[in-house]
Write a protein that holds these residues in place. Structure first.
Motif, mmCIF file in Angstrom:
data_model
loop_
_atom_site.group_PDB
_atom_site.id
_atom_site.type_symbol
_atom_site.label_atom_id
_atom_site.label_comp_id
_atom_site.label_asym_id
_atom_site.label_seq_id
_atom_site.Cartn_x
_atom_site.Cartn_y
_atom_site.Cartn_z
ATOM 1 N N TRP A 15 0.844 -1.191 0.000
ATOM 2 C CA TRP A 15 0.000 0.000 0.000
ATOM 3 C C TRP A 15 0.879 1.241 0.000
ATOM 4 C CZ3 TRP A 15 -5.376 0.206 -0.074
ATOM 5 C CH2 TRP A 15 -6.012 -1.028 0.002
ATOM 6 N N GLU A 16 0.500 2.189 -0.832
ATOM 7 C CA GLU A 16 1.243 3.445 -0.930
ATOM 8 C C GLU A 16 0.373 4.596 -0.417
ATOM 9 O OE1 GLU A 16 4.223 3.331 -1.628
ATOM 10 O OE2 GLU A 16 4.586 1.580 -2.900
ATOM 11 N N GLY A 17 1.007 5.609 0.102
ATOM 12 C CA GLY A 17 0.279 6.761 0.604
ATOM 13 C C GLY A 17 0.110 7.842 -0.451
ATOM 14 N N VAL A 18 -1.003 8.539 -0.406
ATOM 15 C CA VAL A 18 -1.239 9.714 -1.244
ATOM 16 C C VAL A 18 -0.950 10.939 -0.396
ATOM 17 C CG1 VAL A 18 -2.914 11.052 -2.564
ATOM 18 C CG2 VAL A 18 -2.979 8.548 -2.639
ATOM 19 N N ARG A 19 0.062 11.678 -0.773
ATOM 20 C CA ARG A 19 0.508 12.820 0.020
ATOM 21 C C ARG A 19 0.367 14.097 -0.794
ATOM 22 N NH1 ARG A 19 5.530 13.056 1.963
ATOM 23 N NH2 ARG A 19 5.039 13.195 4.159
ATOM 24 N N LEU A 20 -0.256 15.107 -0.199
ATOM 25 C CA LEU A 20 -0.454 16.397 -0.853
ATOM 26 C C LEU A 20 0.600 17.389 -0.387
ATOM 27 C CD1 LEU A 20 -4.332 16.960 -0.653
ATOM 28 C CD2 LEU A 20 -3.009 15.736 -2.396
ATOM 29 N N PHE A 21 1.147 18.134 -1.340
ATOM 30 C CA PHE A 21 2.027 19.254 -1.006
ATOM 31 C C PHE A 21 1.158 20.493 -0.860
ATOM 32 C CE2 PHE A 21 4.435 23.009 -2.226
ATOM 33 C CZ PHE A 21 5.558 22.892 -1.423
ATOM 34 N N TYR A 22 1.369 21.260 0.212
ATOM 35 C CA TYR A 22 0.557 22.456 0.425
ATOM 36 C C TYR A 22 1.418 23.603 0.926
ATOM 37 C CZ TYR A 22 0.692 21.361 5.448
ATOM 38 O OH TYR A 22 1.094 21.097 6.726
ATOM 39 N N ARG A 23 0.884 24.808 0.803
ATOM 40 C CA ARG A 23 1.521 26.017 1.312
ATOM 41 C C ARG A 23 0.496 26.840 2.069
ATOM 42 N NH1 ARG A 23 6.744 25.734 2.038
ATOM 43 N NH2 ARG A 23 8.048 25.933 0.195
ATOM 44 N N ARG A 24 0.957 27.511 3.141
ATOM 45 C CA ARG A 24 0.107 28.432 3.885
ATOM 46 C C ARG A 24 0.699 29.839 3.806
ATOM 47 N NH1 ARG A 24 -0.943 26.077 9.751
ATOM 48 N NH2 ARG A 24 1.267 25.537 9.595
ATOM 49 N N TYR A 25 -0.177 30.812 3.709
ATOM 50 C CA TYR A 25 0.235 32.218 3.620
ATOM 51 C C TYR A 25 -0.615 33.035 4.585
ATOM 52 C CZ TYR A 25 2.322 30.697 -0.789
ATOM 53 O OH TYR A 25 3.052 30.030 -1.746
ATOM 54 N N GLY A 26 0.021 34.000 5.242
ATOM 55 C CA GLY A 26 -0.692 34.866 6.168
ATOM 56 C C GLY A 26 -1.061 34.146 7.461
ATOM 57 N N ARG A 102 6.123 12.701 -7.242
ATOM 58 C CA ARG A 102 6.478 11.300 -7.078
ATOM 59 C C ARG A 102 5.264 10.419 -7.291
ATOM 60 N NH1 ARG A 102 7.475 14.670 -3.886
ATOM 61 N NH2 ARG A 102 5.701 14.106 -2.610
ATOM 62 N N THR A 103 5.520 9.152 -7.614
ATOM 63 C CA THR A 103 4.429 8.199 -7.764
ATOM 64 C C THR A 103 4.119 7.515 -6.457
ATOM 65 O OG1 THR A 103 6.028 6.524 -8.444
ATOM 66 C CG2 THR A 103 4.921 7.768 -10.179
ATOM 67 N N ASP A 104 4.955 7.691 -5.431
ATOM 68 C CA ASP A 104 4.642 7.149 -4.113
ATOM 69 C C ASP A 104 5.389 7.937 -3.058
ATOM 70 O OD1 ASP A 104 7.297 5.793 -3.489
ATOM 71 O OD2 ASP A 104 6.770 4.820 -5.368
ATOM 72 N N GLU A 105 5.072 7.673 -1.808
ATOM 73 C CA GLU A 105 5.616 8.458 -0.707
ATOM 74 C C GLU A 105 7.061 8.130 -0.409
ATOM 75 O OE1 GLU A 105 3.797 7.633 3.003
ATOM 76 O OE2 GLU A 105 3.728 5.492 2.671
ATOM 77 N N GLU A 106 7.604 7.062 -1.059
ATOM 78 C CA GLU A 106 8.958 6.653 -0.732
ATOM 79 C C GLU A 106 10.015 7.446 -1.496
ATOM 80 O OE1 GLU A 106 7.335 4.075 1.863
ATOM 81 O OE2 GLU A 106 9.461 4.513 1.589
ATOM 82 N N ALA A 107 9.594 8.124 -2.579
ATOM 83 C CA ALA A 107 10.567 8.746 -3.478
ATOM 84 C C ALA A 107 11.081 10.054 -2.915
ATOM 85 C CB ALA A 107 9.930 8.972 -4.850
ATOM 86 N N GLY A 108 11.916 9.980 -1.890
ATOM 87 C CA GLY A 108 12.583 11.161 -1.357
ATOM 88 C C GLY A 108 11.747 12.001 -0.433
ATOM 89 N N ALA A 109 10.574 11.556 -0.041
ATOM 90 C CA ALA A 109 9.713 12.349 0.846
ATOM 91 C C ALA A 109 10.073 12.085 2.295
ATOM 92 C CB ALA A 109 8.252 11.973 0.605
ATOM 93 N N PRO A 110 9.876 13.035 3.175
ATOM 94 C CA PRO A 110 10.144 12.831 4.588
ATOM 95 C C PRO A 110 9.293 11.688 5.134
ATOM 96 C CG PRO A 110 9.721 15.136 4.108
ATOM 97 C CD PRO A 110 9.369 14.369 2.884
#
Length: 451
Positions: A15-26, A102-110
């Motif tokens: 099983w692979e995880g779906v991880r979203l990249f996000y940014r917060r401002y203000g 990346r196609t999965d959470e293992e590819a260089g993600a924390p």
């Protein structure tokens, strides 16, 4: 880096995880979630600062959530982030070098995602606007699931809801563009109690409504889009679909805006790369299968929050008639804001878009009743915005000959969608056959004479 695991999918035996990249401002007590839409612009400089309004002091206690869409990343929200927060500096730290999506959470993600924001943190920020924008699954720095079955507007709405939970946001204003607006509609129906208000920018109802109006320009753009293999080719197509011709031809300093944007588009596409086939096909599938049911519309209306449907009337991708129809179906809580612009009206008319968002915040803060929101008199602003509670309709009384002409016109309007679909199939079939011929073409081998 700010990532949030929102889902998991099975890839073979694991099983692979779906991880979203996000940014917060203000920072502030008001939350805004921005959901980006399809064919969004790459990260480009804002060319018209005078058009972008700053948030007023009386609105500094609101928060927004901005959702992104097909082929677009969080970077596309620049004019709105600046207009709402007054800054483009991420609240979660500066940008760091990061590999492509990346196609999965293992590819260089924390290994571990950031901890969700706590209630204490939310209470201590005081007045202000906090914006969150993110890359949807399948694009940018977020995970790219390998099969189109992992993509739908309902699935991506649950992604957005999981991100809100991760941030510790109980409620937020949700603002979506194009496919992001489709996702926002699903989010509003899925968890109406989590929304303070809803803004739908350049939205359609999905399915057949995703087909643009057929004309010579659109056929040319469709053909060039399918053939685009380089950032330069893609940039030329994107400019014509994102903006009106008059906007691109405007003089900025010593050259046209088109020339400046072309260089920035090429640079942006070259640095981030073209969207992967898996991600693009998955997001296309999400748009094609999207449908807001009558029950979901009833849920949105009954929730009581206010809705703004904002659209560029010259949009050749998402036709304005579909947005007007949706606004009509969402009465009495919806207001239609018709702007002079194209698909990226948020960049072409940032001041008008930001003003419409600010009006939505003010009305929400003052607890404006839905019928008051939607029954305000029509107004055409100096900047070309037509604000109306009800979609503009035209009734023509004709004789029998006129009725026959109208019937023929309506029939042709329906046939044009099928015609465009057939043209697209022919173009894709041609490309597929040409690739097969190129692969199977015999290779000439020079004869070697024996000595």
């Amino acid at each position: 880096m700010p990532y949030c695991e929102v889902d998991r999918y099975q890839a073979g035996d694991k099983w692979e995880g779906v991880r979203l990249f996000y940014r917060r401002y203000g920072r502030g007590a008001t939350k805004v979630l921005l959901v980006i839409g399809k064919h969004a612009a790459p990260k480009i400089p804002f060319l018209s600062p005078a058009r972008c309004s700053s948030p007023s002091q009386e609105l500094f206690s609101e928060k927004w959530f901005l959702v992104s869409g097909l082929a677009g990343t969080h970077d596309s929200w620049g004019p709105q982030i600046r207009g709402l927060t007054g800054s483009m500096e991420p609240a979660d730290g500066g940008d760091e070098p990061e590999p492509a999506a990346r196609t999965d959470e293992e590819a260089g993600a924390p290994a571990d995602a950031p901890a969700p924001a706590t209630a204490t943190e939310e209470e201590d920020v005081g007045e202000g606007i906090e914006v969150c924008c993110f890359d949807n699954r399948g694009v940018g720095r977020s995970t790219i699931p390998p099969h189109k079955s992992y993509y739908s507007t309902s699935i991506m709405a649950r992604d957005a809801l999981a991100l809100m939970d991760h941030l510790g946001w109980k409620k937020a204003h949700v603002f979506g563009h194009s496919m992001g607006a489709m996702i926002s509609c699903k989010l509003a129906a899925l968890a109406p109690h989590r929304l303070s208000s809803l803004a739908l920018l350049n939205v359609t109802g999905g399915g057949m409504e995703c087909f643009p109006k057929v004309d010579a320009q659109m056929l040319s753009l469709a053909f060039r889009f399918l053939r685009a293999r380089t950032p330069e080719q893609r940039a030329l197509v994107d400019l014509e679909t994102h903006y009106t011709k008059e906007y691109l031809d405007e003089e900025v300093e010593s050259c046209t805006r088109r020339a400046i944007l072309y260089k920035e588009y090429v640079k942006g596409i070259s640095s981030s790369g073209m969207q992967s086939n898996c991600g693009f096909e998955g997001q296309i599938n999400a748009c094609w299968t999207h449908k807001v049911t009558t029950k979901e519309l009833d849920t949105i209306r009954a929730a009581g929050f206010l809705v703004s449907v904002i659209h560029g009337r010259h949009d050749i991708i998402a036709q304005v008639c579909h947005a007007r129809r949706l606004a009509q179906r969402l009465l009495p809580v919806a207001r239609m804001v018709d702007l002079h612009g194209a698909h990226l009206v948020s960049h072409e008319r940032p001041q008008e878009v930001n003003n419409a968002l600010m009006d939505l915040i003010k009305a929400t803060k003052s607890a404006t009743a839905p019928h008051e929101w939607s029954s305000q008199p029509e107004n055409t602003s100096e900047t070309g915005a037509l604000i109306s509670a009800r979609p503009v309709t035209l009734t023509i009384r004709t004789g029998e000959a006129g009725n026959a002409a109208v019937a023929v016109y309506n029939l042709l309007a329906k046939l044009q969608l099928s015609f465009l679909y057939v043209i697209g199939l022919i173009v894709m079939a041609f490309e597929h056959v040409r690739n097969i011929v190129r692969v199977t073409k015999p290779v000439r081998v020079a004869a070697i004479e024996s000595s």
